[in-house]
Write an enzyme that holds these catalytic residues in place. Structure first.
Site, PDB file in Angstrom:
ATOM      1  N   THR B  95       0.854  -1.184   0.000  1.00  0.00           N
ATOM      2  CA  THR B  95       0.000   0.000   0.000  1.00  0.00           C
ATOM      3  C   THR B  95       0.889   1.232   0.000  1.00  0.00           C
ATOM      4  O   THR B  95       1.583   1.512   0.969  1.00  0.00           O
ATOM      5  CB  THR B  95      -0.905   0.037   1.236  1.00  0.00           C
ATOM      6  OG1 THR B  95      -1.865  -1.007   1.113  1.00  0.00           O
ATOM      7  CG2 THR B  95      -1.648   1.357   1.316  1.00  0.00           C
ATOM      8  N   LYS B 170      -7.768   2.450  -2.782  1.00  0.00           N
ATOM      9  CA  LYS B 170      -7.439   1.896  -1.462  1.00  0.00           C
ATOM     10  C   LYS B 170      -7.620   2.964  -0.383  1.00  0.00           C
ATOM     11  O   LYS B 170      -8.108   2.688   0.715  1.00  0.00           O
ATOM     12  CB  LYS B 170      -5.998   1.374  -1.461  1.00  0.00           C
ATOM     13  CG  LYS B 170      -5.494   0.880  -0.116  1.00  0.00           C
ATOM     14  CD  LYS B 170      -5.429  -0.632  -0.033  1.00  0.00           C
ATOM     15  CE  LYS B 170      -5.523  -1.114   1.401  1.00  0.00           C
ATOM     16  NZ  LYS B 170      -4.230  -1.208   2.069  1.00  0.00           N
ATOM     17  N   LYS B 239      -2.011   7.353   8.599  1.00  0.00           N
ATOM     18  CA  LYS B 239      -1.293   7.717   7.366  1.00  0.00           C
ATOM     19  C   LYS B 239      -2.231   7.675   6.159  1.00  0.00           C
ATOM     20  O   LYS B 239      -2.233   8.575   5.308  1.00  0.00           O
ATOM     21  CB  LYS B 239      -0.126   6.745   7.148  1.00  0.00           C
ATOM     22  CG  LYS B 239       0.678   6.991   5.898  1.00  0.00           C
ATOM     23  CD  LYS B 239       1.395   5.714   5.420  1.00  0.00           C
ATOM     24  CE  LYS B 239       0.362   4.667   4.996  1.00  0.00           C
ATOM     25  NZ  LYS B 239       0.914   3.387   4.530  1.00  0.00           N
TER      26      LYS B 239
END
Lengths: 288, 288, 288, 288
Positions: B95, B170, B239
């Site tokens: 990711t 995502k 994050k």
């Protein structure tokens, strides 16, 4: 046992129908008489007033739209309370604030009768399918006695304790619902503005641990154009958020996210979306 | 076809194991060699460097913790790119932000090779069960070629278009996740402060349209005392919220609720909860 | 003209003292008799009950802490209303919600008397210096008649219209105050966490267009350690925010920033800062 | 001492004019030559490039709109850095992020020269009146040397330490400004929606401890209809909020109110208000 049923809106009609089908001797009343006809056709008796229903029945159930509507059928010379007496039971399945419910309890007890609050989670379809979730609080004996009846309307019945507990639990439940739905709306808005396919976000979300029936139901309505027909009107959800935030103030619980979600719902009200489904908050999220 | 697999953490180990079990000729590399042993025991070859894996394989897959870790195995004389050449494929399943991925694509293409970004949704258990959701974007031919391989690691594979699309999708997915989870935390905190039973809220929520595996999994961890072991560390979720909010600024999308949720996650970081599960944001919600 | 003055707390004592010094014939009452002594020493008469003060005076002024305290001196057999009659005037200078004030107006009018709401902006020092800002609403004739009296307590007196208008204006004023102060707290927290000198931020802010007495007064208290003595207790500010947000819901005005500020103040209450000055919200802003 | 001045926009023109009037030997440069004419008419020399100005002057001052504009005059063969050498000084008075400023410092030092960042608070009028607040950071000797020059442009000059400190302080200052202004907008919106007179709220606020020049200036613009001409463009304020929130993430400081204010400013950008004054955020607050 004779059961009275007051309030034959979308929810109440379906619930009362299930009771008749289950073989209960039902007496119904509704402000507009029209709604009584289908029930009468399958065998229900129609009462002249809420009081009359209470006088002739062992247990009276009410299913009204809001606290004001509850007061309208509960109070006054023709109201449910006027027909209450020792041994009878009053079960209010409307969604009301704890204060309204505590007043109902007090008034019922002053007549020597018993009170149970029993708000439900679920809308039209679960009501028709006898698949509601019923949160109850108040008189435990009445709960035990009414359990078989409630079981004909819901698939899950919880007893939560003192009067007011079910009203409060319902607020917490709806606060989670509003927050979840808003999270989906923001994710979809970000996806759309980023030039990605919103249907794919719905697919990704539905493929993993977040997968839930509400997203499957509301997602396509949010991403389609046009008005979203009200399964649960936005103005009612905003009212529940308001009540939840007031409860939070009383008990000293900060709720940063819910307070922000409430402002989004207030913005939707101000944009005349109050009678749309609560998923129409997406129109505000995506407006900018 | 020979496949290289770089990065054998919790996720990577499970994914690589599934590839070996599926009969693929696998060459693995990990910063700490220990993690390679179990793979070697079931038949994988161990490469000396990421570059060596790339040189000897047709397709190299990487599964790293964050952009910095991707750069560490991608760049430099021993990095994956150094081993790339025409006809090969590089699939990064880590990711990372769109920028990092776009850089990977450019560097790969400069070697005449093809690049696919393929971040996943799902944590340890879905990785072990080959039940990940895999979002891909980038080279379409590489996607077609790699589909059977990806199918051994995930149960759902989507192709989303140009490089960067999967990274962005995502972020949107995780933004929904953080919002949903926070909604649950606030509902539970309100329930607890109101003297109601939090387990009953979980039961009510799970009985209706909001029912989802994440709430079933995280709910009991939230309501129990003690630390919540990290399936998905809170610092990584913060994050992702940060990156999602930056993307929203780029594309001009206000996100009132997500911005507030981000501040709650920042508060959790400030309270040293970064290495706990992201559900530990509940400790901040409930602190006050 | 004889004036009654009910409520001799920090504010009331200073205001009553100014009236005596201005030469008015003053009759005072306070729940705890001690507070009457200094007024008696400079010439005020002490009444046995609020009612007695009302019976013997032309105009009765009250200055109480909150709606409950107003009701305590207003209602009942010994209350102000019991002593009211045609021609008299009742001026409530307490900060109360519009509903409480509308009730006071109705009760006063039922006695044939006149009512004016007159909440003030300003704390101890402006009260002592007769420099309060007085917002009035209600009976216009009583306003005209009382203007010279109010002029001995305040430097600025505004007439805002129908009863309730001053109560609502006060809420809007305090909403701005809470938002301004929170903005300063966040700026200071960011400065401190960034390793910069908070005193320099205060200096920069004070050098430009934002320069204001509140920041000059509260800034050094915020940046110093220790408790901040209450000039205006935080719990009162939170109450005003709550009332302002309720007013906003009634009139359909989203207030995203104020709703968030309210949650910060609620967090401060939950952290037992209710009796500190409202500037102690800085302890919450800076906690994380 | 010869001074170069690069960038003659609204701010720069006024500042350069003040330097010429103070008797300094000024060499100016601006991208569009037109802006140089008025300065030339009062005695300034016009340089062919920023580099030329740097080569012929002891100290070069730049006053550009944003980081990109700073880079355009700083870098490249015709840029300021190309003209720098040992002993010279470069003072950037533009508002830029710490990173841009740190790069300017490094590049300047590589030429053996000294660097000072010196962003200002204040807009057109204070620039004309030599009443700016100047926050400086970087080379202390250059600061001491430049103090008399800065004193011809500002009424308050602060030295804050290492390069980056002034950039960060400016962000904190603007965060307070955006929060204050938003608080006023929300108070005014609530007042208007409640049917009260917004001018009276401005009067009440201005009569007490919150009284400040910004509210006196912006209040009437907010309550009037029509566009608000940009003294400080909304898009620049949103940029500063974004940078302030990024700084907050770096240093671990939650900023719930500022994060919400930022979303309001983002909403204003999305509604095409970016080139209006930052007070136009009121149009968003009041939209609903």
């Amino acid at each position: 046992m004779k059961i009275g049923f007051i309030g034959l809106g979308i929810m109440g009609s379906a619930m009362a129908t299930n009771l008749v089908k289950a073989g209960y001797d039902l007496t119904v009343w509704n402000r507009s008489g029209n709604a009584c006809r289908p029930l009468a056709e399958i065998g229900a008796t129609v009462a002249a007033t809420p009081r009359a229903a209470a006088e002739t029945c062992d247990i009276v159930i009410s299913m009204m739209a809001d606290p004001a509507a509850v007061k309208a059928v509960r109070d006054g010379v023709d109201g449910i309370i006027s027909g209450m007496s020792a041994g009878k039971g009053f079960i209010d399945m409307s969604t009301v604030d704890a204060e309204t419910s505590l007043n109902s309890a007090r008034m019922t007890q002053e007549k020597g009768a018993r009170y149970l609050e029993a708000p439900v989670a679920g809308s039209r379809k679960p009501a028709e399918d006898a698949a509601l979730i019923i949160m109850t609080a108040g008189d435990r004996h009445l709960y035990d006695e009414a359990l078989p009846i409630l079981g004909k309307m819901g698939k899950k019945i919880l007893y939560l304790g003192d009067t007011g507990s079910a009203a409060r639990m319902k607020l917490a439940n709806n606060l989670v619902m509003a927050g979840m739905l808003t999270a989906l709306c923001e994710g979809l808005a970000l996806t759309a503005k980023s030039g990605l396919d919103v249907a794919q976000l719905l697919e990704v979300v539905d493929s993993g641990a977040m997968s839930n029936p509400m997203f499957r139901l509301k997602g396509p309505l949010i991403t389609a154009d046009g008005e979203i027909p009200a399964a649960f009107p936005l103005k009612h959800m905003q009212k529940d958020l308001r009540l939840a935030l007031r409860l939070a103030e009383e008990v000293g619980q900060p709720l940063f996210a819910a307070a922000t979600v409430n402002e989004l719902f207030k913005s939707a009200l101000a944009a005349d979306l109050g009678n749309s489904d609560f998923a129409a908050v997406s129109r505000i999220v995506h407006r900018d």
